[in-house]
Design an enzyme around this catalytic site. Structure first.
Site, PDB file in Angstrom:
ATOM      1  CG  HIS A  40       1.826   5.682   3.642  1.00 12.94           C
ATOM      2  ND1 HIS A  40       0.665   5.799   4.363  1.00 12.94           N
ATOM      3  CD2 HIS A  40       2.327   4.460   3.941  1.00 12.94           C
ATOM      4  CE1 HIS A  40       0.480   4.704   5.075  1.00 12.94           C
ATOM      5  NE2 HIS A  40       1.481   3.872   4.830  1.00 12.94           N
TER       6      HIS A  40
ATOM      7  CG  ASP B 160       8.705  10.950  -5.448  1.00 12.93           C
ATOM      8  OD1 ASP B 160       7.679  10.590  -4.825  1.00 12.93           O
ATOM      9  OD2 ASP B 160       8.684  11.817  -6.345  1.00 12.93           O
ATOM     10  CG  HIS B 161       6.218   8.387  -7.701  1.00 11.67           C
ATOM     11  ND1 HIS B 161       6.476   9.693  -7.334  1.00 11.67           N
ATOM     12  CD2 HIS B 161       4.886   8.307  -7.917  1.00 11.67           C
ATOM     13  CE1 HIS B 161       5.347  10.370  -7.343  1.00 11.67           C
ATOM     14  NE2 HIS B 161       4.362   9.546  -7.687  1.00 11.67           N
TER      15      HIS B 161
ATOM     16  CD  GLU C  64       2.557   5.285   8.183  1.00 13.91           C
ATOM     17  OE1 GLU C  64       3.278   4.366   7.794  1.00 13.91           O
ATOM     18  OE2 GLU C  64       1.922   5.267   9.264  1.00 13.91           O
TER      19      GLU C  64
ATOM     20  CG  HIS D 261      -0.195   0.145   2.516  1.00 14.71           C
ATOM     21  ND1 HIS D 261       0.494  -0.919   3.098  1.00 14.71           N
ATOM     22  CD2 HIS D 261      -0.001   1.207   3.328  1.00 14.71           C
ATOM     23  CE1 HIS D 261       1.059  -0.500   4.219  1.00 14.71           C
ATOM     24  NE2 HIS D 261       0.769   0.777   4.383  1.00 14.71           N
TER      25      HIS D 261
END
Length: 148
Positions: free
Chosen positions: A41, A79-80, A130, A39
């Site tokens: 964030h 990032d990503h 988060e 999942h």
């Protein structure tokens, strides 16, 4: 002593899972965060440096230099991505936000101390949000991250 805090944002996914725990224990400890597919964030990172104001510049730290360091050491790295799969550190360590917070601090501290900035500025802490409900802060040393 002046504290400068700069805010950054990045998105990453992860799965909270420990090979040291059974499937049942992982489900109990991590709940829905143990989803096999992971999942994500939208993290908010705050980097705080502390020091005296440089009389020549009137600043505690050059914001451009700080932005460049955070971009190279944190944003380009995290990032990503899927932390478990794409970040070397988290292939063997559970990528909780606590551990991510400590890792970011460990990446930034030597770079910020070695960048040749005038004065006595140093990395004071990193704070990683988060969700809207919880964040973690780490100031190095033997301190443990604080959940809030």
């Amino acid at each position: 002593m002046i504290y400068l805090t700069r805010r950054y944002r990045f998105a990453a996914s992860h799965r909270l899972h420990s090979d040291a725990l059974s499937a049942e224990e992982n489900a109990r400890v991590y709940g829905k965060c143990n989803n096999p597919y992971g999942h994500g964030h939208n993290y908010v990172l705050e980097v705080t440096v502390a020091g005296e104001v440089d009389p020549a510049t009137g600043m505690v730290y050059d914001l451009g230099a700080l932005d460049q360091t955070v971009e190279l050491e944190v944003l380009e790295r995290f990032d990503h991505i899927h932390l478990n799969l794409d970040a070397e550190r988290f292939r063997t360590q559970v990528p909780t936000t606590e551990n991510l917070c400590i890792e970011i601090y460990s990446l930034l501290r030597p770079k910020l101390e070695a960048d040749g900035q005038p004065g006595s500025a140093r990395l004071a802490s990193v704070r990683l949000e988060e969700t809207n409900s919880n964040f973690f802060e780490y100031a190095g040393g033997s301190e443990t991250p604080k959940a809030r």
